[in-house]
Design a protein around this motif. Structure first.
Motif, PDB file in Angstrom:
ATOM      1  N   ILE A  97      22.736  -9.418  74.108  1.00 42.19           N
ATOM      2  CA  ILE A  97      23.596  -8.501  73.375  1.00 42.19           C
ATOM      3  C   ILE A  97      23.835  -8.982  71.953  1.00 42.19           C
ATOM      4  CG2 ILE A  97      25.790  -9.563  74.093  1.00 42.19           C
ATOM      5  CD1 ILE A  97      25.044  -5.784  73.734  1.00 42.19           C
ATOM      6  N   LEU A  98      23.578 -10.275  71.701  1.00 48.48           N
ATOM      7  CA  LEU A  98      23.756 -10.851  70.370  1.00 48.48           C
ATOM      8  C   LEU A  98      22.877 -12.094  70.262  1.00 48.48           C
ATOM      9  CD1 LEU A  98      25.430 -10.762  67.684  1.00 48.48           C
ATOM     10  CD2 LEU A  98      27.005 -12.364  68.781  1.00 48.48           C
ATOM     11  N   LEU A  99      22.250 -12.281  69.087  1.00 47.65           N
ATOM     12  CA  LEU A  99      21.371 -13.419  68.847  1.00 47.65           C
ATOM     13  C   LEU A  99      21.965 -14.274  67.732  1.00 47.65           C
ATOM     14  CD1 LEU A  99      18.019 -11.385  68.755  1.00 47.65           C
ATOM     15  CD2 LEU A  99      19.102 -12.443  70.753  1.00 47.65           C
ATOM     16  N   ILE A 100      22.090 -15.565  67.975  1.00 46.76           N
ATOM     17  CA  ILE A 100      22.688 -16.471  66.989  1.00 46.76           C
ATOM     18  C   ILE A 100      21.605 -17.387  66.439  1.00 46.76           C
ATOM     19  CG2 ILE A 100      24.386 -18.305  66.612  1.00 46.76           C
ATOM     20  CD1 ILE A 100      26.087 -17.068  68.782  1.00 46.76           C
ATOM     21  N   ALA A 101      21.552 -17.489  65.096  1.00 45.64           N
ATOM     22  CA  ALA A 101      20.500 -18.269  64.459  1.00 45.64           C
ATOM     23  C   ALA A 101      21.044 -18.974  63.221  1.00 45.64           C
ATOM     24  CB  ALA A 101      19.318 -17.372  64.083  1.00 45.64           C
ATOM     25  N   ASP A 102      20.297 -19.975  62.778  1.00 45.15           N
ATOM     26  CA  ASP A 102      20.629 -20.778  61.604  1.00 45.15           C
ATOM     27  C   ASP A 102      20.390 -19.945  60.344  1.00 45.15           C
ATOM     28  OD1 ASP A 102      20.761 -22.630  59.532  1.00 45.15           O
ATOM     29  OD2 ASP A 102      19.623 -24.163  60.595  1.00 45.15           O
ATOM     30  N   SER A 103      21.409 -19.803  59.508  1.00 47.47           N
ATOM     31  CA  SER A 103      21.275 -18.980  58.304  1.00 47.47           C
ATOM     32  C   SER A 103      20.228 -19.525  57.340  1.00 47.47           C
ATOM     33  CB  SER A 103      22.628 -18.859  57.594  1.00 47.47           C
ATOM     34  OG  SER A 103      23.115 -20.133  57.223  1.00 47.47           O
ATOM     35  N   SER A 104      19.987 -20.830  57.356  1.00 46.37           N
ATOM     36  CA  SER A 104      18.991 -21.408  56.450  1.00 46.37           C
ATOM     37  C   SER A 104      17.564 -21.025  56.847  1.00 46.37           C
ATOM     38  CB  SER A 104      19.129 -22.931  56.406  1.00 46.37           C
ATOM     39  OG  SER A 104      18.727 -23.517  57.642  1.00 46.37           O
TER      40      SER A 104
END
Length: 270
Positions: A97-104
């Motif tokens: 439902i949501l994917l979390i990733a490194d902004s860099s």
């Protein structure tokens, strides 16, 4: 009848020290929405031979979580598919439902973002953990603003977050009417669930509304920017970079939740 799958918050790990910030954000979001936390790693072809070692490292990440937060459901996942197709696979096959990733690493995820039926939450892994309580929402003339407003409403309902909407300031009458309709629908949604909110009329048109909202979020020390991605992507955008890439690059410690307007989005089940 098959077992019902749990909706998941997926964290894209890198199997490096920077994972700590991503995982803590994943724990926070999973706890807010009472969803399963899934730690994922995408292997390159040369890495497949080490899949057991990689899986064990992911499992090792979950051990202290289970001890400290016994009610938090966790799982791990090794992936080999092309990054661009991963969001749809994760949504369809694993109830992401949501994917979390490194902004860099946004550049690596940029094409996946434009194909994704679920939002990406981009986190600065060096930043303190966000409470996600003060949220800024740019509102422009696109009808897909309903998707970003919906995500803000979920944070308001389940995290008692306060929403600050920044409305685009259009010059043409027709565009003004479209923005006004979006603001009316956003207010109606927030009032339905008694969500604390404020509406400000910005100085910029829809083309620059997201940048103005980012500047406001940074100067106001807020906790999250909920952003609608690009509706139209040209070859020039791929060459010079999508507007959302520029925003995420300049967002500093501010997390950015990026919703794809090019796809129908999956919704969070209560």
């Amino acid at each position: 009848m098959g077992e019902k799958k749990e909706q998941k918050i997926i964290v894209f790990t890198t199997l490096s020290p920077s994972d700590k910030g991503l995982i803590l954000s994943g724990v926070k979001i999973a706890s807010i929405f009472k969803k399963e936390l899934c730690l994922a790693y995408r292997m390159h072809k040369k890495e497949v031979i080490n899949h057991r070692a990689y899986k064990q490292r992911l499992v090792d990440y979950t051990v202290p979580l289970k001890k400290e937060i016994p009610n938090l459901k966790t799982s791990v996942l090794l992936l080999q598919e092309p990054l661009r197709s991963l969001p749809e696979i994760l949504a369809d096959d694993y109830e992401a439902i949501l994917l979390i990733a490194d902004s860099s690493r946004f550049k690596s995820y940029s094409k996946a973002v434009t194909e994704s039926p679920v939002p990406f939450l981009f986190i600065n892994t060096q930043a303190p953990l966000s409470p996600f309580r003060e949220i800024v929402l740019p509102v422009d003339l696109r009808k897909e603003n309903s998707d970003t407003a919906l995500w803000c409403s979920w944070f308001g309902r389940f995290n008692q977050s306060n929403i600050i909407a920044v409305a685009a300031n259009e010059k043409r009458k027709e565009s003004q009417g479209q923005v006004a309709r979006n603001i009316m629908l956003t207010k109606k949604l927030f009032r339905k669930f008694d969500i604390s909110h404020k509406i400000f009329k910005g100085n910029k048109t829809s083309l620059q509304n997201s940048f103005e909202a980012m500047d406001f979020a940074l100067t106001s020390n807020t906790d999250l920017l909920v952003l609608l991605g690009s509706s139209v992507i040209t070859p020039l955008d791929w060459l010079v970079g999508l507007p959302e890439r520029k925003i995420i690059r300049n967002a500093g410690n501010l997390p950015v939740l990026l919703v794809n307007p090019r796809r129908d989005n999956y919704i969070l089940c209560d």
